[in-house]
Design an enzyme around this catalytic site. Structure first.
Site, mmCIF file in Angstrom:
data_model
loop_
_atom_site.group_PDB
_atom_site.id
_atom_site.type_symbol
_atom_site.label_atom_id
_atom_site.label_comp_id
_atom_site.label_asym_id
_atom_site.label_seq_id
_atom_site.Cartn_x
_atom_site.Cartn_y
_atom_site.Cartn_z
ATOM 1 N N LYS A 85 87.894 13.644 -62.291
ATOM 2 C CA LYS A 85 87.820 12.321 -62.114
ATOM 3 C C LYS A 85 86.916 11.379 -61.736
ATOM 4 O O LYS A 85 86.807 10.257 -61.631
ATOM 5 C CB LYS A 85 89.123 12.404 -60.889
ATOM 6 C CG LYS A 85 90.554 12.932 -61.204
ATOM 7 C CD LYS A 85 91.340 12.007 -61.868
ATOM 8 C CE LYS A 85 92.641 12.484 -62.189
ATOM 9 N NZ LYS A 85 93.355 11.666 -63.386
ATOM 10 N N GLU A 107 95.510 5.194 -56.661
ATOM 11 C CA GLU A 107 96.572 5.937 -56.402
ATOM 12 C C GLU A 107 96.160 7.461 -56.547
ATOM 13 O O GLU A 107 94.922 7.541 -57.109
ATOM 14 C CB GLU A 107 97.479 5.533 -57.459
ATOM 15 C CG GLU A 107 97.612 6.473 -58.838
ATOM 16 C CD GLU A 107 96.283 5.767 -59.464
ATOM 17 O OE1 GLU A 107 95.539 4.758 -59.036
ATOM 18 O OE2 GLU A 107 95.866 6.375 -60.374
ATOM 19 N N SER A 374 89.689 21.182 -65.860
ATOM 20 C CA SER A 374 89.543 19.943 -65.421
ATOM 21 C C SER A 374 89.170 19.771 -63.998
ATOM 22 O O SER A 374 88.695 18.710 -63.559
ATOM 23 C CB SER A 374 90.750 19.078 -65.927
ATOM 24 O OG SER A 374 91.836 19.616 -65.154
#
Lengths: 388, 263
Positions: A85, A107, A374
């Site tokens: 991210k 968010e 991830s």
């Protein structure tokens, strides 16, 4: 093709108040991505602050365990903040500064995007507010503490299912009210144009690196790419630079939750239809009238009723095969990778691991699978300790 | 082209130089029967009526309307029941009815089918808050086919070049979003709201209705003075419904509140 569309998916289904901000974002992003100084700064930060390139790791033990294809892990879990991210959060935070914004909002579901945004905001001196569903706050407590420590305000969202979907609603509402000062730092390849394209561009570094790394290591391209798909940013990040290599098969893994028949899942391609949610047209889990359904997954990051529009198009074109792993399969993958490789994966990534293990067993030893790992699993320890 | 109640009514109001009052409620809030009664009562005070389709994810709405959507959905509201309620309302109510409906509900009903059924139920205008002009083509075709006016939002962030583009599509009236924000009653408005109304007024002869947060007759007067033809009052009414759930005098209270806005 219509602007902002991937085939028949995408678009800009937002209230008029936001349209000017979307146009501004699109044009400033174009300038940002062509500005040599900005790009130099961004690349420097990816290297020195995020720790890129992340390793491509040959999971030898797991490979032996499966007795089939070679399994490589793209170690996004080793990036600063412990997930992919940060690639997008840092990029958009730099862009927000470039645009003259003083405040970013975001968010978060699993909390990884919230943490990444809070980190980028702290580093760049931006005010930061994170919207997070109350259910997610409870199951990802360590990340809530992290965000607060980083100086971000974490705003609990108590409407609807109290998860990622509702956090996005609140973030959009905040953006409408604070549009002059604020950049909405969306965390996935969702939302109205230009977000799905922009976020993908910030994440495609994953596949670009993996391509170079596997060629250096094996002298050939992989046979399969596997990644989990919530909104779909880590998967599109891995897939994008390989899309033209027609021989490479790609698998996106959705959250099968308690099984498709139970209705408690987040597998949009299994139970969904084309619909509109959060500004974009894609596959959506909804009732027959179009009311959005509540989803279920053991992993907060996959617990979302829609999927990025580019994925909907790739599915439609049959370029990517989408499947699902249930909560139980993901927990198996979680445990297996921890025990065999000494790597605790995020529950989201564990979905991809589970499918990779199944697939590897059916392939021969010359074949290669790259799994996008991830994120790391520290945030999930409490959830997992209750279930294992 | 058949006549449309919205167009006819605004023609009359322009002649009389009277300001238009458009109350808003969420259909089936708190349930089908009570909502129908509320709609009947406020129609006695309103010149126009706006009715919202309850939706699970109303991203242009604040907490008041969201809560109303939740109440209605909990009590079984669907696209079918909303259209049925409006059809029932049409038996006794002659004022123009506009509906506010999020794009996905229209898409799932089938765009053509939705407008056909809307026209059949006596709906005169359709506003889709999450379909800007870029996404409106398919909806507008159906609206036109069934004689329904497609209503558009204009916001303070809509600059004049974009406003001109919207005006090419706009019909019936323009819905001016009074503030930068979601729906919900406001204590007061800044000067920028009136400046916004004056700016849009200079660009078009189309009737202008101002909504999002308007909650008192004084605020209405200020909007009219700045050049608006009418005001939309929603959250303030829905708030009275919310505070009087299950009480016998809820209808009277809603009606008394609406009465203050009468000409």
């Amino acid at each position: 093709m219509q602007k902002g569309y991937f085939g028949k998916f995408g678009g800009q289904f937002v209230p008029e108040t936001l349209m000017k901000a979307l146009f501004e974002l699109e044009s400033r992003y174009k300038k940002f991505s062509k500005d040599p100084n900005q790009q130099k700064l961004f690349q420097q930060q990816l290297r020195d602050f995020v720790g890129r390139p992340t390793a491509l790791y040959f999971a030898e033990n797991l490979t032996k365990f499966c007795g089939g294809a070679k399994i490589y892990l793209k170690r996004e879990d080793l990036a600063h903040t412990g997930a992919h991210k940060i690639n997008n959060a840092l990029g958009q935070a730099l862009l927000a500064k470039f645009m003259g914004k003083t405040r970013v909002i975001a968010e978060t579901g699993a909390g990884q995007h919230g943490v990444a945004t809070a980190v980028a905001a702290a580093k760049l001196g931006l005010k930061c507010v994170i919207f997070m569903g109350e259910v997610d706050m409870a199951r990802q407590q360590p990340n809530v503490l992290r965000m607060r420590l980083l100086g971000a305000t974490v705003t609990p969202v108590s409407s609807g299912s109290k998860t990622l979907k509702d956090a996005i609603n609140e973030a959009i509402r905040d953006w409408i009210a604070n549009i002059k000062s604020t950049h909405y730092l969306m965390g996935s390849v969702l939302g109205p144009h230009p977000y799905p394209t922009m976020v993908r561009d910030f994440q495609k570094v994953i596949g670009r690196e993996a391509r170079t790394q596997i060629l250096n290591r094996e002298g050939k391209l992989p046979d399969y790419l596997i990644a989990c798909v919530g909104g779909g940013s880590n998967s599109i990040g891995l897939f994008y630079n390989f899309l033209k290599d027609k021989n490479i098969k790609m698998i996106g893994v959705e959250a099968g939750g308690l099984g498709i028949k139970s209705g408690k899942h987040a597998a949009r391609f299994e139970g969904g239809r084309v619909g509109i949610l959060h500004g974009t047209k894609s596959f959506v889990l909804q009732d027959k009238y179009g009311q959005i359904l509540e989803t279920h997954s053991v992993s907060a990051g996959l617990d979302y009723p829609s999927i990025g529009p580019e994925h909907a198009n790739l599915e439609n074109l049959k370029r990517v095969n989408y499947t699902y792993a249930t909560d139980a399969e993901a927990l198996y993958g979680f445990k297996l990778l921890s025990e065999r490789e000494g790597i605790i994966p995020a529950l989201e990534s564990a979905h991809a691991v589970a499918i990779a293990v199944k697939l590897a067993k059916t392939l021969n030893k010359n074949q290669i699978i790259i799994v996008n790992l991830s994120g790391r699993g520290d945030k999930d320890l409490e959830t997992v300790s209750k279930l294992l | 082209m058949t006549t449309n109640r919205i167009v006819e009514k605004f023609k009359d109001f322009r002649k009389q130089k009277a300001p238009a009052f458009m109350p808003f409620i969420v259909a089936n809030d708190p349930n089908f029967k009570t909502s129908l009664q509320i709609a009947q009562r406020i129609s006695q005070h309103g010149d126009f009526l706006e009715i919202g389709f309850p939706y699970s994810d109303p991203l242009a709405d604040g907490p008041t309307i969201q809560a109303a959507d939740v109440r209605a959905l909990k009590n079984g509201a669907t696209t079918d029941s909303v259209l049925l309620m409006i059809k029932a309302l049409r038996k006794t109510v002659a004022i123009p009815i506009t509906v506010l409906v999020y794009a996905n509900l229209v898409l799932q009903a089938g765009i053509d089918e939705f407008y056909k059924r809307a026209a059949d139920s006596g709906i005169d205008g359709v506003l889709i808050p999450d379909a800007p002009i870029e996404e409106i083509a398919d909806f507008a075709v159906a609206a036109n086919k069934y004689g329904i006016k497609q209503i558009f939002l204009v916001a303070q962030t809509t600059d004049n070049p974009r406003l001109k583009k919207i005006l090419k599509h706009a019909q019936g009236f323009l819905y001016l979003v009074s503030v930068l924000g979601v729906t919900g009653a406001r204590q007061k408005f800044g000067n920028e709201t009136q400046e916004f109304i004056r700016r849009v007024r200079k660009q078009t002869k189309l009737p202008l209705c101002v909504g999002f947060g308007v909650s008192t007759p004084e605020q209405c007067k200020a909007m009219i003075k700045a050049g608006a033809d009418g005001v939309i009052v929603g959250s303030a009414i829905v708030d009275i419904i919310a505070k009087n759930l299950g009480k016998k005098d809820m209808l009277d209270k809603v009606s008394d509140f609406a009465k203050q806005f009468e000409n």
